[in-house]
Scaffold this active site. Structure first.
Site, PDB file in Angstrom:
ATOM      1  CD  GLU A   1      -3.054  -1.130   0.419  1.00 22.65           C
ATOM      2  OE1 GLU A   1      -3.331  -0.026  -0.093  1.00 22.65           O
ATOM      3  OE2 GLU A   1      -3.733  -2.156   0.234  1.00 22.65           O
TER       4      GLU A   1
ATOM      5  CB  CYS B   1      -1.612   7.248   1.118  1.00 22.24           C
ATOM      6  SG  CYS B   1      -3.181   6.568   1.689  1.00 22.24           S
TER       7      CYS B   1
HETATM    8  P1  NAD Z   1       8.150   4.719   5.049  1.00 22.22           P
HETATM    9  O1  NAD Z   1       8.245   3.882   3.829  1.00 22.22           O
HETATM   10  O2  NAD Z   1       9.299   5.609   5.395  1.00 22.22           O
HETATM   11  O3  NAD Z   1       7.958   3.786   6.346  1.00 22.22           O
HETATM   12  C1  NAD Z   1       6.869   2.873   6.467  1.00 22.22           C
HETATM   13  C2  NAD Z   1       7.220   1.772   7.445  1.00 22.22           C
HETATM   14  O4  NAD Z   1       8.294   1.025   6.903  1.00 22.22           O
HETATM   15  C3  NAD Z   1       7.674   2.229   8.831  1.00 22.22           C
HETATM   16  O5  NAD Z   1       7.070   1.393   9.789  1.00 22.22           O
HETATM   17  C4  NAD Z   1       9.185   2.006   8.797  1.00 22.22           C
HETATM   18  O6  NAD Z   1       9.766   1.720  10.049  1.00 22.22           O
HETATM   19  C5  NAD Z   1       9.282   0.788   7.909  1.00 22.22           C
HETATM   20  N1  NAD Z   1      10.560   0.573   7.237  1.00 22.22           N
HETATM   21  C6  NAD Z   1      11.552   1.461   7.006  1.00 22.22           C
HETATM   22  N2  NAD Z   1      12.557   0.860   6.323  1.00 22.22           N
HETATM   23  C7  NAD Z   1      12.170  -0.420   6.102  1.00 22.22           C
HETATM   24  C8  NAD Z   1      12.732  -1.538   5.422  1.00 22.22           C
HETATM   25  N3  NAD Z   1      13.927  -1.474   4.824  1.00 22.22           N
HETATM   26  N4  NAD Z   1      12.028  -2.679   5.373  1.00 22.22           N
HETATM   27  C9  NAD Z   1      10.814  -2.774   5.936  1.00 22.22           C
HETATM   28  N5  NAD Z   1      10.216  -1.754   6.593  1.00 22.22           N
HETATM   29  C10 NAD Z   1      10.888  -0.590   6.663  1.00 22.22           C
HETATM   30  O7  NAD Z   1       6.796   5.531   4.937  1.00 22.22           O
HETATM   31  P2  NAD Z   1       6.186   6.625   5.918  1.00 22.22           P
HETATM   32  O8  NAD Z   1       6.987   7.872   5.855  1.00 22.22           O
HETATM   33  O9  NAD Z   1       5.939   6.033   7.272  1.00 22.22           O
HETATM   34  O10 NAD Z   1       4.744   6.861   5.257  1.00 22.22           O
HETATM   35  C11 NAD Z   1       4.549   7.737   4.189  1.00 22.22           C
HETATM   36  C12 NAD Z   1       4.341   6.995   2.889  1.00 22.22           C
HETATM   37  O11 NAD Z   1       3.379   5.980   3.047  1.00 22.22           O
HETATM   38  C13 NAD Z   1       3.809   7.905   1.799  1.00 22.22           C
HETATM   39  O12 NAD Z   1       4.418   7.568   0.575  1.00 22.22           O
HETATM   40  C14 NAD Z   1       2.326   7.557   1.765  1.00 22.22           C
HETATM   41  O13 NAD Z   1       1.701   7.846   0.538  1.00 22.22           O
HETATM   42  C15 NAD Z   1       2.363   6.111   2.053  1.00 22.22           C
HETATM   43  N6  NAD Z   1       1.088   5.655   2.613  1.00 22.22           N
HETATM   44  C16 NAD Z   1       0.336   4.804   1.875  1.00 22.22           C
HETATM   45  C17 NAD Z   1      -0.898   4.395   2.358  1.00 22.22           C
HETATM   46  C18 NAD Z   1      -1.776   3.470   1.561  1.00 22.22           C
HETATM   47  O14 NAD Z   1      -2.710   2.967   2.124  1.00 22.22           O
HETATM   48  N7  NAD Z   1      -1.517   3.234   0.289  1.00 22.22           N
HETATM   49  C19 NAD Z   1      -1.340   4.832   3.605  1.00 22.22           C
HETATM   50  C20 NAD Z   1      -0.528   5.676   4.342  1.00 22.22           C
HETATM   51  C21 NAD Z   1       0.687   6.096   3.839  1.00 22.22           C
END
Ligand code: NAD
Length: 476
Positions: free
Chosen positions: A218, A252
């Site tokens: 997502e 998002c």
């Molecule tokens: P992010 O990708 O920085 O982090 C998301 C999660 O991934 C966190 O829990 C983080 O600790 C973890 N993470 C970090 N590095 C990782 C790795 N190498 N392997 C696995 N997990 C890892 O995103 P964010 O800043 O928390 O959220 C913002 C982004 O999320 C935006 O792009 C937004 O559009 C998207 N988003 C999408 C949805 C959806 O439903 N499609 C909903 C909310 C946010």
């Protein structure tokens, strides 16, 4: 030989998988009881969770946290609880001819996959965990959640709430940052749900591929809004303002780029400004304005706007600038960046904060071509009343979901799939499609009472008669 004890995360997964296998089938009543326990947990802990989100954001109002995270999660959980008896029954399917004439039957049964890992984000720290969890539990799985480290108090409050209601082999929480995230993605889950950025999503999919773990990704992207020249501009401005101001654009599905006819750009900005000032008469100290989550993200949004301005793009301020600018408050007004160059930061990256790109077109198909030249967005919005044009837009674009004459509404459809396509993700949760995502659709064939193959000459040594029968079956 001395045995090394498995890492705690792996031990947790192993314990959940052992309990899952021990269980055998997972009756509807057990699935519903688990969903009910998550619902009870949220009801009991919602004050503590809202307080944690308020602190983590430096002043996110409880009204928004209740609307988006608590009630949004509860709606998914209740829908799954109430609908799953309609989703779980085995489905009879036509069996194989000619054996069906002798009593052979067939069906598809939906079985839980086992143990599902769920990684959440900071922007909707409850929704991105508990809304997919609704589909995961409805499908009969067990789960481990990993909240975002950027909202640490909420992560801790989620861990405490879950531990108070669930044994760790049923539902558990692990906390930590990117290191823990990477370790999490490297586990041999039966399915992995990741909500987050496209960049991290790619790494997660690579790690999951090592264990052939199926993924639901997502992700985000630059969700566009198309304003038809025939659209009601004032209405569009109001709905875009409401959607864009939700969580201060840190959603998002937040509108990222608005496409407007060049003759209407000025009128649209004026309408947006008027609506914004009505919704948010002040910015500084206004509890209805969600702060940008931290200094890093505040500086990131600032740098996108500054970069566009330096490259000559016109930047318009919507609403008043906070007197508290530069203090820890991080409440930011909306800035509209007009026709930024294609290589500017704001044109290349998801904004994910209180800024909006406004691009102008002469003909609507130009805007559609520009959208199609980019990555597939998570959401697409169309404002207009021309049905033929609306159909044309839907047929000529692809996005995770669509709202027409509104923004940010389709994720609230609890009986319809929510997910992305291309760079905005893959897979889905919500509704029956979410149940299917986390179920294994297992085909079962059951032989009838009599097997006619020997008496019909269908077994070796094959005779001419059988070959003639096969030839006669080669038909159009
Ligand atoms: P992010 O990708 O920085 O982090 C998301 C999660 O991934 C966190 O829990 C983080 O600790 C973890 N993470 C970090 N590095 C990782 C790795 N190498 N392997 C696995 N997990 C890892 O995103 P964010 O800043 O928390 O959220 C913002 C982004 O999320 C935006 O792009 C937004 O559009 C998207 N988003 C999408 C949805 C959806 O439903 N499609 C909903 C909310 C946010």
């Amino acid at each position: 030989m001395p045995q090394t004890s498995p890492a705690p995360l792996r031990a947790l997964l192993d314990a959940q998988r052992a309990a899952f296998l021990e269980d055998g089938g997972v009756p509807d009543t057990l699935r519903q009881a688990r969903l009910q326990r998550v619902i009870d947990m949220l009801v009991e802990h919602h004050d503590a969770l809202c307080a944690a989100m308020e602190q983590d954001f430096g002043g996110r109002s409880r009204v928004f946290s209740l609307m988006n995270d608590v009630l949004g999660s509860l709606a998914s959980l209740k829908h799954a609880r109430d609908q799953l008896p309609n989703w779980t029954p085995r489905e009879p399917r036509p069996s194989v001819a000619p054996f069906d004439s002798f009593g052979a039957t067939a069906w598809v049964q939906y079985q839980p996959k086992g143990v599902v890992g769920i990684v959440g984000t900071w922007n909707a720290p409850l929704f991105t965990l508990f809304s997919p969890l609704a589909s995961v539990l409805a499908a009969g799985n067990r789960a481990v959640l990993k909240p975002s480290e950027l909202t640490p108090r909420t992560a801790e409050a989620v861990a405490q709430a879950v531990a108070a209601f669930f044994a760790p082999e049923e539902l558990a929480v692990v906390t930590g940052g990117p290191d823990v995230g990477a370790e999490f993605a490297a586990q041999p889950w039966d399915h992995l749900v990741f909500t987050g950025s496209t960049a991290v999503g790619k790494r997660v999919m690579q790690a999951a591929a090592e264990n052939l773990v199926p993924v639901t990704l997502e992700l985000g992207g630059k969700s566009p809004v198309l304003l038809s020249p025939g659209a009601d501009l004032r209405n569009a401005a109001e709905r875009i303002a409401v959607g864009k101001s939700s969580n201060s654009g840190q959603l998002c599905v937040a509108p990222d780029v608005v496409w407007v006819h060049e003759s209407q750009a000025q009128a649209f900005v004026e309408a947006l400004d008027e609506v914004w000032r009505g919704l948010f008469p002040t910015i500084a100290g206004n509890r209805d304005v969600v702060p940008v989550v931290n200094e890093r993200h505040f500086a990131r949004v600032e740098s996108y706007v500054a970069d566009a301005a330096e490259r000559g793009a016109r930047v318009l301020l919507v609403g008043g600038w906070p007197s508290a600018q530069g203090t820890a408050e991080r409440r930011m007004p909306l800035r509209v960046v007009m026709n930024p160059p294609a290589d500017s930061e704001i044109a290349r990256h998801e904004i994910f904060g209180p800024a909006l790109v406004l691009n102008t077109f002469r003909e609507l198909p130009q805007a559609v071509a520009a959208i199609n030249a980019g990555e597939r967005p998570l959401a697409l919005y169309y404002f207009g009343s021309d049905e033929a044009e609306q159909r044309w837009v839907l047929e000529h674009t692809l996005s995770g979901g669509v709202s027409i004459n509104d923004v940010c509404m389709h994720p609230a459809l609890h009986d319809a799939p929510f997910g992305g396509i291309g760079a905005s993700g893959m897979g889905r949760y919500h509704g029956r499609e979410g149940f299917l995502e986390f179920s294994h659709a297992r085909s079962v064939y059951q032989a009838g009472s009599h097997d006619p193959r020997r008496e019909w000459g269908m077994l070796p040594p094959y005779g001419e008669q059988f070959e003639a029968m096969l030839r006669a079956s080669v038909t159009r």
